[in-house]
Enzyme design. Structure first.
Site, mmCIF file in Angstrom:
data_model
loop_
_atom_site.group_PDB
_atom_site.id
_atom_site.type_symbol
_atom_site.label_atom_id
_atom_site.label_comp_id
_atom_site.label_asym_id
_atom_site.label_seq_id
_atom_site.Cartn_x
_atom_site.Cartn_y
_atom_site.Cartn_z
ATOM 1 N N HIS A 94 18.110 12.130 7.941
ATOM 2 C CA HIS A 94 18.030 13.119 6.700
ATOM 3 C C HIS A 94 16.636 13.104 5.799
ATOM 4 C CE1 HIS A 94 22.412 14.574 6.670
ATOM 5 N NE2 HIS A 94 22.635 13.245 7.321
ATOM 6 N N GLU A 105 15.719 15.014 4.029
ATOM 7 C CA GLU A 105 15.728 15.520 2.664
ATOM 8 C C GLU A 105 16.481 14.484 1.786
ATOM 9 O OE1 GLU A 105 19.887 15.516 4.054
ATOM 10 O OE2 GLU A 105 17.947 16.072 5.036
ATOM 11 N N CYS A 120 20.392 16.348 12.285
ATOM 12 C CA CYS A 120 21.911 15.788 12.787
ATOM 13 C C CYS A 120 22.503 16.309 13.388
ATOM 14 C CB CYS A 120 22.365 15.234 11.147
ATOM 15 S SG CYS A 120 21.457 14.037 10.227
#
Length: 369
Positions: free
Chosen positions: A343, A345, A257
């Site tokens: 993302h 994660e 990001c």
């Protein structure tokens, strides 16, 4: 059962548009850029994500608070959103392993919330008119006074916010006996990123956003990581210089990001503020290397200029957002470096992209041989 005598509250947008709703009982005013998230679950992870710092969150899911709060499901040390706009706020919850209600959690943090808003109309308005600053008021401050304060608020473009959420002192995460050592630059890092690295046999030292390269290198890392975070990447000139020095060190580098945008800027590739941004847990991305699709968790209001990336001789576009063709991932041809604009994660969201952490570890293993 908890009952609150709701009082009138307002959401005022910078262009003068007003949406009316009710206060959940926390009095005050709060300012921020209006952003909406289309996720149907994971509100606690969203509210504690440092990337949302400085933003008033509009949740499109109709019910917020219905499953309470669990202390193990935070992504930072507390609430990071500037305020919340929702349709139905639930003061009571039914999840057995919740540790408290969302209302009690917000009360501790003094978060100003407006509920009973026509969020469909609000999101439709933002989609048509673009992200803009706004203010939530639940204490009866006159509209004209709110307008004056809102007019003086800086726009998100050009705003440096990583310094507001980054750790003030270095700390460690994972087992000291792990096989790999990672120097991570905290621009607003999410806890689940650290969990993913630790679960892959990494010992991570997390550094403040303004840490010089030599200090990152002093940990003797096997690889470097540039985290997610809030605000405009362009003002972070010091971080961009650190990224250049990391690349010159020629050890594996992974950016997510804001970290992804920093890598671009460090190599002369521009970024821009998006009209609305991508925020949700069902964004479709195509991996151009494998040809496979991924459903991803995304949260960003800035992006890399694709034309600049396409023209750079040392960069390759690896992932593309299927809704609008924006850059979702890239890698360098001459360096052990790759990054994504979403993302992997999750927290919240699907796990389609968790392989990117494995790719980072594979790059580290290859570099050590």
């Amino acid at each position: 059962m908890k009952y609150i005598n709701k009082t009138q509250a307002v959401l005022l947008l910078k262009d003068g548009t007003i949406f009316y709703g009710k206060s959940i009982g926390i009095s005050g005013t709060t300012f921020g850029e209006i952003a909406f998230n289309t996720g149907t679950t994971g509100y606690q992870e969203i509210f504690t994500d440092p990337s949302y710092f400085g933003q008033i969150m509009v949740t499109t899911n109709a019910h917020i608070g219905n499953y309470g709060v669990n202390s193990n499901e935070v992504e930072s040390d507390g609430v990071k959103i500037a305020g919340l706009v929702c349709k139905n706020f639930s003061f009571n919850y039914s999840r057995p392993d919740a540790t408290e209600s969302l209302y009690d959690y917000f009360s501790k943090h003094g978060l100003v919330v407006i509920s009973d808003v026509d969020t469909r109309a609000l999101v439709s308005y933002i989609r048509d008119n673009g992200a803009m600053n706004g203010v939530i008021c639940t204490d009866g401050t006159p509209i004209e006074e709110l307008k004056d304060k809102l007019a003086a608020m800086p726009d998100m473009k050009g705003l440096e916010l990583a310094s507001k959420v980054s750790t003030k002192a270095s700390y460690y995460f994972g087992s000291e006996d792990a096989s790999y050592r990672i120097s991570a630059l905290d621009l607003g890092i999410k806890t689940n990123i650290l969990r993913n690295l630790a679960n892959r046999d990494c010992y991570i030292k997390v550094f403040p956003f303004d840490t010089p390269f030599e200090e990152l290198k002093s940990f003797n890392p096997d690889g470097y990581f540039l985290s997610n975070g809030p605000g405009d990447p362009d003002p972070l000139h010091g971080v961009q210089e650190v990224a250049r020095q990391i690349l010159n060190d020629n050890k594996p580098l992974f950016g997510i990001c804001l970290g992804h945008q920093i890598i671009a800027l460090a190599n002369g590739i521009s970024t821009y503020k998006m009209f609305n941004g991508h925020r949700g847990i069902n964004h479709p991305v195509k991996n151009l290397v494998t040809g496979k699709g991924e459903i991803t968790s995304q949260n960003h209001g800035f992006a890399v200029v694709r034309e600049d990336l396409d023209q750079h001789p040392d960069f390759e576009l690896t992932h593309v957002h299927l809704n609008d063709g924006t850059v979702a991932g890239m890698r360098m041809k001459s360096k052990n470096c790759f990054s994504v604009q979403y993302h992997p994660e999750a927290s919240p969201g699907p796990h389609d992209s968790s392989y990117l952490f494995d790719q980072f570890i594979a790059n580290i293993k290859a570099s050590k041989n």
